[in-house]
Design an enzyme around this catalytic site. Structure first.
Site, PDB file in Angstrom:
ATOM      1  N   SER A  35       0.791  -1.221   0.000  1.00  0.00           N
ATOM      2  CA  SER A  35       0.000   0.000   0.000  1.00  0.00           C
ATOM      3  C   SER A  35       0.835   1.288   0.000  1.00  0.00           C
ATOM      4  CB  SER A  35      -0.945  -0.022   1.204  1.00  0.00           C
ATOM      5  OG  SER A  35      -1.629   1.181   1.247  1.00  0.00           O
ATOM      6  N   TYR A 106      -2.758 -13.602   2.270  1.00  0.00           N
ATOM      7  CA  TYR A 106      -1.377 -13.225   2.587  1.00  0.00           C
ATOM      8  C   TYR A 106      -0.520 -14.413   3.027  1.00  0.00           C
ATOM      9  CZ  TYR A 106      -3.293  -8.464   3.299  1.00  0.00           C
ATOM     10  OH  TYR A 106      -3.897  -7.249   3.170  1.00  0.00           O
ATOM     11  N   ILE A 169      -7.561  -0.129   6.979  1.00  0.00           N
ATOM     12  CA  ILE A 169      -7.720  -1.239   7.927  1.00  0.00           C
ATOM     13  C   ILE A 169      -7.652  -2.589   7.214  1.00  0.00           C
ATOM     14  CG2 ILE A 169      -9.303  -2.336   9.571  1.00  0.00           C
ATOM     15  CD1 ILE A 169     -10.271   0.417  10.313  1.00  0.00           C
ATOM     16  N   ARG A 170      -6.794  -3.459   7.691  1.00  0.00           N
ATOM     17  CA  ARG A 170      -6.748  -4.845   7.222  1.00  0.00           C
ATOM     18  C   ARG A 170      -7.141  -5.700   8.413  1.00  0.00           C
ATOM     19  NH1 ARG A 170      -6.548  -2.231   3.435  1.00  0.00           N
ATOM     20  NH2 ARG A 170      -5.103  -2.251   1.679  1.00  0.00           N
ATOM     21  N   GLY A 231     -14.915   5.269  -3.168  1.00  0.00           N
ATOM     22  CA  GLY A 231     -14.925   4.320  -4.285  1.00  0.00           C
ATOM     23  C   GLY A 231     -15.605   4.904  -5.504  1.00  0.00           C
ATOM     24  N   GLY A 234     -16.784   8.550  -5.713  1.00  0.00           N
ATOM     25  CA  GLY A 234     -15.860   9.679  -5.773  1.00  0.00           C
ATOM     26  C   GLY A 234     -15.131   9.930  -4.471  1.00  0.00           C
ATOM     27  N   ALA A 259      -6.187   1.008  -5.899  1.00  0.00           N
ATOM     28  CA  ALA A 259      -6.845   2.240  -6.356  1.00  0.00           C
ATOM     29  C   ALA A 259      -6.820   3.314  -5.263  1.00  0.00           C
ATOM     30  CB  ALA A 259      -8.280   1.949  -6.770  1.00  0.00           C
ATOM     31  N   GLY A 260      -7.053   2.892  -4.023  1.00  0.00           N
ATOM     32  CA  GLY A 260      -7.027   3.851  -2.909  1.00  0.00           C
ATOM     33  C   GLY A 260      -5.647   4.455  -2.732  1.00  0.00           C
ATOM     34  N   ASP A 261      -4.616   3.640  -2.931  1.00  0.00           N
ATOM     35  CA  ASP A 261      -3.239   4.138  -2.797  1.00  0.00           C
ATOM     36  C   ASP A 261      -2.914   5.139  -3.904  1.00  0.00           C
ATOM     37  OD1 ASP A 261      -3.151   2.133  -0.847  1.00  0.00           O
ATOM     38  OD2 ASP A 261      -2.367   0.674  -2.272  1.00  0.00           O
TER      39      ASP A 261
HETATM   40  O1  KDG Z   1      -3.810  -1.292  -1.320  1.00  0.00           O
HETATM   41  C1  KDG Z   1      -3.556  -2.458  -2.007  1.00  0.00           C
HETATM   42  C2  KDG Z   1      -2.697  -3.225  -1.083  1.00  0.00           C
HETATM   43  O2  KDG Z   1      -3.384  -3.357   0.112  1.00  0.00           O
HETATM   44  C3  KDG Z   1      -2.353  -4.588  -1.463  1.00  0.00           C
HETATM   45  O3  KDG Z   1      -1.993  -4.666  -2.798  1.00  0.00           O
HETATM   46  C4  KDG Z   1      -1.296  -5.208  -0.618  1.00  0.00           C
HETATM   47  O4  KDG Z   1      -0.217  -3.767   0.882  1.00  0.00           O
HETATM   48  C5  KDG Z   1      -1.021  -4.634   0.730  1.00  0.00           C
HETATM   49  C6  KDG Z   1      -1.751  -5.114   1.899  1.00  0.00           C
HETATM   50  O5  KDG Z   1      -1.147  -5.105   2.954  1.00  0.00           O
HETATM   51  O6  KDG Z   1      -2.915  -5.486   1.810  1.00  0.00           O
END
Ligand code: KDG
Length: 323
Positions: A35, A106, A169-170, A231, A234, A259-261
């Site tokens: 990201s 991942y 957030i992940r 998204g 806009g 896209a967000g990055d």
């Molecule tokens: O923003 C896209 C990224 O999230 C993805 O390609 C990989 O960096 C990443 C993640 O940690 O999810």
């Protein structure tokens, strides 16, 4: 020239040539993505002098990451080669089980980047810096990454740089909403420029979007700019109390990843180089639109020429200033 520094994990991305469940995929394209690195490369392509802090394994995937950064002109003086831990990898699953939605899987636990820590930071990385960028992914990787991100913010602030933070957030890294708030709150509070989206705000503050918005605005006590990414609806910005809104461009969606990055990077590069907020939001939308329409996070990121070509075809878009 404006100067920016980013911190985060860069991984090898395995993206199948076909849509559908991963178990049926036999052919993959190898991309490089992460990201904060995506955002930094977007900025570099738009004329900001960028450097990046991370760790890579002493392996083939580490080598491709290093050469990807270098081929973009991003300085890699702060990239550590870790001889004990591997470079992270992740797999993309497109359009399954939800059509047109992308999922990621991942293989990054205990990766080289997750072992990056405050001991890897040198004062010299922060000299003459205009902007330091990190997102919610990095502090979620490990305690040492969290410490490195917090220390980087202190060093960057001391050198007079602005801090850009994307909540990003992940949940597969942060696990629970409670942990997400605990880990991300210090960063939201310290950000000068904050990026967030409806999904992240709902995760942190619940499904009432107006309440969630008020809560994040209250928490972002240092931010003079808050960018709300919506998204396909806009992008909006709150700049010193004034609201701006810019609708998105309608394009075919192939792979939403990155896209967000792209949006963050194009906004930051434009804003740092003196463009108006409205133009910065417009270019952010263009970068997002181009990125969703192609595979790979880094390859589609537009430079100024590509943005201009896109705008010549799609027009400058509707411009609205909400008061
Ligand atoms: O923003 C896209 C990224 O999230 C993805 O390609 C990989 O960096 C990443 C993640 O940690 O999810």
């Amino acid at each position: 020239m404006k100067r920016a520094l980013g911190l985060g994990e860069i991984m090898v991305q395995m993206n199948p040539t076909e849509k559908g469940a991963l178990r049926f995929q036999t052919l993959f394209e190898r991309h490089v993505a992460g990201s904060e690195a995506n955002t930094i490369i977007q900025m570099q392509r738009m004329g900001v002098e960028c450097s990046f802090l991370t760790a890579i394994g002493a392996d083939e995937f580490g080598k491709v990451i290093l050469s990807s950064l270098r081929s973009e002109g991003v300085s890699t003086h702060g990239v550590v080669e870790d001889r004990s831990n591997p470079t992270g990898v992740y797999f993309v699953q497109r359009s399954y089980p939800v059509p047109n939605k992308t999922m990621v899987f991942y293989y990054r636990k205990d990766s080289a980047a997750a072992h990056f820590g405050p001991e890897n930071l040198k004062d010299e990385y922060f000299v003459d810096l205009d902007l330091f960028l990190v997102s919610g992914i990095t502090p979620a990787l490990s305690d040492s990454c969290n410490q490195a991100a917090l220390k980087s913010i202190d060093l960057a602030k001391k050198s007079g740089a602005q801090i850009a933070f994307d909540t990003n957030i992940r949940i597969n890294l942060l696990k629970t909403k409670e942990n997400a708030i605990k880990v991300l709150e210090p960063f939201v509070r310290k950000a000068d420029i904050l990026f967030t989206g409806a999904g992240d705000m709902a995760m942190l503050f619940g499904n009432d979007s107006e309440v969630a918005r008020e809560k994040i605005i209250e928490m972002a006590e240092s931010a003079h700019i808050i960018v709300f990414k919506k998204g396909s609806d806009g992008v909006e910005a709150l700049v010193s109390g004034k609201r701006y809104s810019m609708p998105s461009y309608k394009v075919p969606v192939i792979d939403e990843l990155g896209a967000g990055d792209a949006c963050d990077g194009a906004f930051l590069a434009s804003y740092l180089q003196g463009k108006s907020i409205e133009d910065s939001l417009r270019y952010a939308n263009v970068a997002g639109a181009i990125t969703v329409s192609l595979k790979g996070d880094i390859e589609p990121l537009p430079d100024w020429q590509a943005i201009e070509t896109f705008l010549n075809v799609h027009g400058a878009g509707e411009k609205r200033l909400l008061r």
